[in-house]
Write a protein that holds these residues in place. Structure first.
Motif, PDB file in Angstrom:
ATOM      1  N   PRO A 172       0.816  -0.967  -0.196  1.00  0.00           N
ATOM      2  CA  PRO A 172       0.178   0.076   0.101  1.00  0.00           C
ATOM      3  C   PRO A 172       0.989   1.324  -0.004  1.00  0.00           C
ATOM      4  O   PRO A 172       1.909   1.322   0.626  1.00  0.00           O
ATOM      5  CB  PRO A 172      -0.902  -0.191   1.420  1.00  0.00           C
ATOM      6  CG  PRO A 172      -0.845  -1.430   1.612  1.00  0.00           C
ATOM      7  CD  PRO A 172       0.437  -1.928   1.132  1.00  0.00           C
ATOM      8  N   GLY A 173       0.407   2.244  -0.722  1.00  0.00           N
ATOM      9  CA  GLY A 173       0.953   3.426  -0.995  1.00  0.00           C
ATOM     10  C   GLY A 173       1.413   4.292   0.465  1.00  0.00           C
ATOM     11  O   GLY A 173       2.603   4.700   0.869  1.00  0.00           O
ATOM     12  N   PHE A 174       0.428   4.211   1.608  1.00  0.00           N
ATOM     13  CA  PHE A 174       0.518   4.824   2.834  1.00  0.00           C
ATOM     14  C   PHE A 174       1.579   4.064   3.591  1.00  0.00           C
ATOM     15  O   PHE A 174       2.510   4.558   4.613  1.00  0.00           O
ATOM     16  CB  PHE A 174      -0.718   5.111   3.537  1.00  0.00           C
ATOM     17  CG  PHE A 174      -1.376   3.558   3.939  1.00  0.00           C
ATOM     18  CD1 PHE A 174      -1.110   3.227   5.045  1.00  0.00           C
ATOM     19  CD2 PHE A 174      -2.168   2.862   2.979  1.00  0.00           C
ATOM     20  CE1 PHE A 174      -1.370   1.885   5.632  1.00  0.00           C
ATOM     21  CE2 PHE A 174      -2.656   1.741   3.648  1.00  0.00           C
ATOM     22  CZ  PHE A 174      -2.534   1.185   4.878  1.00  0.00           C
ATOM     23  N   LEU A 175       1.686   2.681   3.472  1.00  0.00           N
ATOM     24  CA  LEU A 175       2.612   1.868   4.019  1.00  0.00           C
ATOM     25  C   LEU A 175       3.905   2.089   3.475  1.00  0.00           C
ATOM     26  O   LEU A 175       5.060   2.090   4.424  1.00  0.00           O
ATOM     27  CB  LEU A 175       2.133   0.329   4.073  1.00  0.00           C
ATOM     28  CG  LEU A 175       2.982  -0.383   4.844  1.00  0.00           C
ATOM     29  CD1 LEU A 175       2.937  -0.374   6.367  1.00  0.00           C
ATOM     30  CD2 LEU A 175       2.554  -2.025   4.562  1.00  0.00           C
ATOM     31  N   LEU A 176       4.390   2.349   2.381  1.00  0.00           N
ATOM     32  CA  LEU A 176       5.443   2.572   1.809  1.00  0.00           C
ATOM     33  C   LEU A 176       5.932   3.937   2.246  1.00  0.00           C
ATOM     34  O   LEU A 176       6.886   4.174   2.507  1.00  0.00           O
ATOM     35  CB  LEU A 176       5.479   2.499   0.103  1.00  0.00           C
ATOM     36  CG  LEU A 176       6.663   2.687  -0.510  1.00  0.00           C
ATOM     37  CD1 LEU A 176       7.855   1.850  -0.121  1.00  0.00           C
ATOM     38  CD2 LEU A 176       6.573   2.624  -1.908  1.00  0.00           C
ATOM     39  N   ALA A 177       4.754   4.641   2.236  1.00  0.00           N
ATOM     40  CA  ALA A 177       5.453   6.315   2.717  1.00  0.00           C
ATOM     41  C   ALA A 177       5.664   6.156   4.183  1.00  0.00           C
ATOM     42  O   ALA A 177       6.968   6.832   4.414  1.00  0.00           O
ATOM     43  CB  ALA A 177       4.043   7.174   2.686  1.00  0.00           C
ATOM     44  N   VAL A 220      10.420  14.079  -3.437  1.00  0.00           N
ATOM     45  CA  VAL A 220      10.944  12.939  -3.679  1.00  0.00           C
ATOM     46  C   VAL A 220      10.311  11.577  -3.082  1.00  0.00           C
ATOM     47  O   VAL A 220       9.869  10.823  -3.781  1.00  0.00           O
ATOM     48  CB  VAL A 220      12.544  12.953  -3.432  1.00  0.00           C
ATOM     49  CG1 VAL A 220      13.105  11.287  -3.510  1.00  0.00           C
ATOM     50  CG2 VAL A 220      13.320  13.641  -4.322  1.00  0.00           C
ATOM     51  N   LEU A 221      10.048  11.990  -1.733  1.00  0.00           N
ATOM     52  CA  LEU A 221       9.455  10.871  -0.926  1.00  0.00           C
ATOM     53  C   LEU A 221       7.980  10.607  -1.263  1.00  0.00           C
ATOM     54  O   LEU A 221       7.450   9.305  -1.460  1.00  0.00           O
ATOM     55  CB  LEU A 221       9.748  10.956   0.593  1.00  0.00           C
ATOM     56  CG  LEU A 221      11.280  10.978   0.912  1.00  0.00           C
ATOM     57  CD1 LEU A 221      11.201  10.965   2.627  1.00  0.00           C
ATOM     58  CD2 LEU A 221      11.849   9.468   0.566  1.00  0.00           C
ATOM     59  N   PRO A 222       7.202  11.581  -1.185  1.00  0.00           N
ATOM     60  CA  PRO A 222       5.594  11.423  -1.495  1.00  0.00           C
ATOM     61  C   PRO A 222       5.518  10.819  -3.038  1.00  0.00           C
ATOM     62  O   PRO A 222       4.488  10.052  -3.146  1.00  0.00           O
ATOM     63  CB  PRO A 222       4.993  12.782  -1.345  1.00  0.00           C
ATOM     64  CG  PRO A 222       6.205  13.607  -1.268  1.00  0.00           C
ATOM     65  CD  PRO A 222       7.390  12.944  -0.753  1.00  0.00           C
ATOM     66  N   ILE A 223       6.336  11.292  -4.078  1.00  0.00           N
ATOM     67  CA  ILE A 223       6.127  11.063  -5.148  1.00  0.00           C
ATOM     68  C   ILE A 223       6.490   9.569  -5.198  1.00  0.00           C
ATOM     69  O   ILE A 223       5.864   8.735  -6.025  1.00  0.00           O
ATOM     70  CB  ILE A 223       6.837  11.753  -6.211  1.00  0.00           C
ATOM     71  CG1 ILE A 223       6.145  13.226  -6.299  1.00  0.00           C
ATOM     72  CG2 ILE A 223       6.894  11.137  -7.637  1.00  0.00           C
ATOM     73  CD1 ILE A 223       4.949  13.309  -6.598  1.00  0.00           C
ATOM     74  N   THR A 224       7.747   9.254  -4.683  1.00  0.00           N
ATOM     75  CA  THR A 224       8.097   7.832  -4.688  1.00  0.00           C
ATOM     76  C   THR A 224       6.963   6.742  -4.252  1.00  0.00           C
ATOM     77  O   THR A 224       6.794   5.925  -4.811  1.00  0.00           O
ATOM     78  CB  THR A 224       9.281   7.516  -4.054  1.00  0.00           C
ATOM     79  OG1 THR A 224      10.481   8.520  -4.548  1.00  0.00           O
ATOM     80  CG2 THR A 224       9.793   5.990  -3.869  1.00  0.00           C
ATOM     81  N   ALA A 225       6.339   7.259  -2.924  1.00  0.00           N
ATOM     82  CA  ALA A 225       5.290   6.221  -2.424  1.00  0.00           C
ATOM     83  C   ALA A 225       4.105   6.178  -3.393  1.00  0.00           C
ATOM     84  O   ALA A 225       3.453   5.170  -3.232  1.00  0.00           O
ATOM     85  CB  ALA A 225       4.934   6.898  -0.720  1.00  0.00           C
ATOM     86  N   MET A 226       3.826   7.282  -4.037  1.00  0.00           N
ATOM     87  CA  MET A 226       2.563   7.041  -4.926  1.00  0.00           C
ATOM     88  C   MET A 226       2.829   6.460  -6.368  1.00  0.00           C
ATOM     89  O   MET A 226       2.220   5.724  -6.628  1.00  0.00           O
ATOM     90  CB  MET A 226       2.014   8.447  -5.498  1.00  0.00           C
ATOM     91  CG  MET A 226       1.715   9.302  -4.133  1.00  0.00           C
ATOM     92  SD  MET A 226       0.834  10.881  -4.629  1.00  0.00           S
ATOM     93  CE  MET A 226      -0.427  10.472  -5.548  1.00  0.00           C
TER      94      MET A 226
END
Length: 357
Positions: A172-177, A220-226
């Motif tokens: 999940p994107g939020f978990l990766l974030a 970088v981090l939010p875009i990577t997570a999405m």
């Protein structure tokens, strides 16, 4: 084509009207509106939910139309209704809202005392940044990767890239974030990237190049997570579309004429295989713009439209709810029209006007 575009633009009007009407009717039937929220606050109940839901008998005794209003002066309730515009019939409120929307006048937020259009403009940079860059990077990765996987179908490259795609899609994107924050934003290990915001506090003092680097550094981090979880579907869709076209007779004929594989792939297969991918572009862009970024906005403290709409729904801030709904719907319909026009750019043989005729 011009006639088709004009018809589509004219159809936007009844479509938006119908969407707003249906949602307005649903909202009117939902309990816990702004008047009830204010009554709950006046009686000292912050949440107001349990108090409101369990007081129907007392409200009936006082003759109030609102749950949780027993014991309050009717003049106070009338003043609250007037403040939120609920002293008017529902149909009159709806027509006043529609007339305002024709000039992009969405009124003022119930609980922020700020014009809704100002709130939307204030939050727009975050949503545009997340949505635009996520969609752009996703397509730049997925389309070449999907084409490569189709050309090398069944090879070791196809197998291990499919494995990586499945793993990325399963997270999940939020978990990766959260994992990215722990690893790279000072959580427990490295402190390479900022934890919150779209820019630094001293962004206005930086040079042009410094502003660009600071902006990219925060994204970088939010875009990577999405991106990690979003490109799996598009990659496999691209691969399957190209595999389906590769096996058709016109490809065999093109190869029989002695055309190179590159000419066959990009001169014949590409424009046919890309049609389905282009069809999904508007929906992908809009979903990332406004809905898919909600949890990412919360985790990285990015105050965008997704978070604004969510908080408005929780607080029953009707002007913000309908203002964002109007903007989302209008933008979605326009982007959908742009997607249809792009069909003709990829494959000029498509003629919407003659199809409708």
């Amino acid at each position: 084509m011009l006639a088709y575009i004009i018809r589509r633009l004219l159809l936007i009007i009844p479509t938006i009207f119908g969407i707003l009407l249906i949602n307005f009717m649903i909202i009117q039937a939902a309990p816990g509106g702004p008047v009830e929220q204010m009554i709950a606050q006046l009686e000292g109940f912050e949440g107001g939910t349990s108090r409101i839901s369990g007081s129907a008998a007392g409200d009936a005794a006082t003759g109030s139309n609102y749950r949780g209003a027993q014991g309050l002066d009717p003049d106070i309730i009338a003043e609250i209704e007037r403040m939120y515009g609920f002293d008017r019939p529902a149909h009159e409120r709806f027509w006043m809202m529609i007339k305002g929307y024709l000039t992009f006048d969405f009124g003022d937020s119930f609980f922020r005392d700020t014009p809704v259009i100002d709130l939307i403009i204030e939050k727009m940079p975050v949503s545009i940044s997340l949505g635009l860059w996520t969609t752009l990077i996703t397509y730049l990765i997925s389309i070449p990767l999907g084409i490569r996987k189709a050309v090398r179908h069944g090879s070791s490259f196809d197998v291990w890239t499919s494995s990586l795609i499945i793993v990325g899609y399963a997270i999940p994107g939020f978990l990766l974030a959260i994992l990215l924050i722990v690893l790279f934003a000072g959580g427990s290990y490295l402190d390479w990237f900022p934890l919150r915001g779209l820019t630094s506090n001293n962004w206005g003092e930086l040079s042009t190049w410094g502003k660009i680097k600071d902006y990219a550094w925060h994204l970088v981090l939010p875009i990577t997570a999405m991106v990690i979880g979003s490109f799996a579907t598009l990659t496999m869709l691209t691969k399957n579309c190209f595999l389906d076209e590769i096996g058709k007779q016109y490809v065999v004929t093109a190869r029989a004429k002695g055309l190179s594989e590159g000419r066959v792939l990009y001169g014949h297969i590409f424009r046919n295989a890309m049609l389905l991918i282009i069809a999904g572009f508007p929906a992908a862009l809009i979903s990332v713009f406004f809905t898919g970024a909600l949890l990412i906005e919360v985790i990285f403290s990015l105050d965008g439209l997704g978070l604004l709409g969510f908080e408005a729904a929780i607080n029953r801030d009707y002007p913000v709810m309908f203002g964002t709904l109007y903007i989302f719907t209008l933008l979605g319909l326009i982007v959908k029209l742009i997607g249809d026009i792009t069909y003709t750019l990829v494959d000029p043989r498509i003629d919407f006007a003659s199809r409708e005729g």
